[in-house]
Write a protein that holds these residues in place. Structure first.
Motif: not given
Length: 326
Positions: A103-127
């Motif tokens: 957001k600061v640079t106007g660039g793009y975040p690259v996130v490759t964790t499978a749960t994020d890519v598939e839009g699935i709940v990640a319970f480590d993030e919930v924790a």
């Protein structure tokens, strides 16, 4: 989040200074890169590296300890076009940090964790979001895999519950317990520690679930109680006797509280461990502590473990039931 910034070129440092204005952190000089990274790894929550990903991988490879211990690592190019979440995406917060940096640079975040890519709940993030402790990290991979395959999973969010199947059930332990403590005057510190160990072995699955220690005001200076709260790295909550005196012992959720004529005669209140734990828990649950009234079911504070007696020592546990944001 404590952030450490690293770069190797003039352009990289220009970008770091832009990032540092929006997300303040510690800027490291380019010399002794490996040494500085090792220092940041021990002290900070995140490393932001404006350089080639391969350089970063080579420097941090020997530092890796586990996804529940490693800091977040985000790699960026010198133009700020890409913010790559390289390590500790969920528990360490690298995924979210990558988004903030982009957001600061106007660039793009690259996130490759499978749960994020598939839009699935990640319970480590919930924790992480809900300050839950992951008891059996090995089960996280199994649960995430089943979610990706659209299979059934079992997640337990409870400080007390456990069943036999610990490999395929993920246990998240909330830091929601208040330990109430009472003891005789000038109690020996070692005796308190030994009693607490016996208590936890019988009643508690994980002492990290204890959020605070509570006792009555007359015991505020007891060295053994102070030492116990320090050993657990939690605050000591002091409960005024006037608050205890206004409690209706019979209607406390999870109660009734046990009344002790001896404690009444000695301290002026009929309960220490149970009443202190409960009043501290309800102050966390709904701010009801100031009035001395009992909380309602909606405020979600209740006595969970009634008074347990040891030689000159009593323990009790109350729970603050928290809402979980998934």
């Amino acid at each position: 989040m404590k952030i450490g910034y690293f770069a190797l070129t003039e352009q990289g440092f220009e970008l770091i200074h832009r990032l540092n204005k929006g997300l303040p952190g510690e800027v490291f000089e380019k010399s002794n890169l490996k040494q500085h990274m090792e220092d940041a790894w021990r002290r900070l929550d995140a490393l932001v590296c404006v350089m080639a990903a391969g350089i970063v991988v080579r420097h941090i490879a020997s530092l890796l300890r586990g996804k529940d211990k490693d800091p977040a690592v985000v790699v960026m190019d010198t133009q700020g076009q890409w913010a790559i979440s390289l390590l500790s995406g969920h528990l360490g917060g690298a995924n979210e940090l990558a988004k903030q940096l982009a957001k600061v640079t106007g660039g793009y975040p690259v996130v490759t964790t499978a749960t994020d890519v598939e839009g699935i709940v990640a319970f480590d993030e919930v924790a992480k979001k809900n300050r839950l402790l992951i008891e059996n990290l090995s089960a996280l991979k199994y649960v995430s895999g089943n979610l990706l395959n659209k299979d059934e999973v079992k997640v337990v969010i409870d400080p007390f519950y456990r069943e036999k199947n610990t490999e395929k059930t993920l246990y998240l332990r909330p830091q929601s317990l208040v330990l109430g403590v009472g003891c005789k005057k000038d109690m020996d510190v070692k005796r308190m520690a030994a009693a607490f160990q016996g208590f936890t072995e019988k009643y508690l699955l994980d002492v990290r679930c204890i959020r605070a220690v509570a006792t009555v005001d007359r015991k505020a200076g007891e060295a053994a109680i102070l030492e116990l709260s320090e050993a657990l790295s939690v605050p000591l909550m002091i409960i005024p006797r006037g608050m205890i005196g206004r409690l209706d012992f019979e209607t406390v959720p999870g109660g009734p509280l046990e009344y002790s004529p001896f404690v009444e005669k000695t301290l002026g209140v009929g309960s220490v461990a149970e009443a202190s734990a409960y009043l501290a828990a309800k102050s966390m649950a709904g701010g009801a502590y100031e009035t001395g009234r009992n909380v309602t079911e909606g405020e979600m504070a209740r006595l969970k473990i009634k008074k347990q007696k040891y030689e000159g020592i009593t323990f009790a546990v109350a729970e603050v039931k928290q809402n979980i944001d998934i």
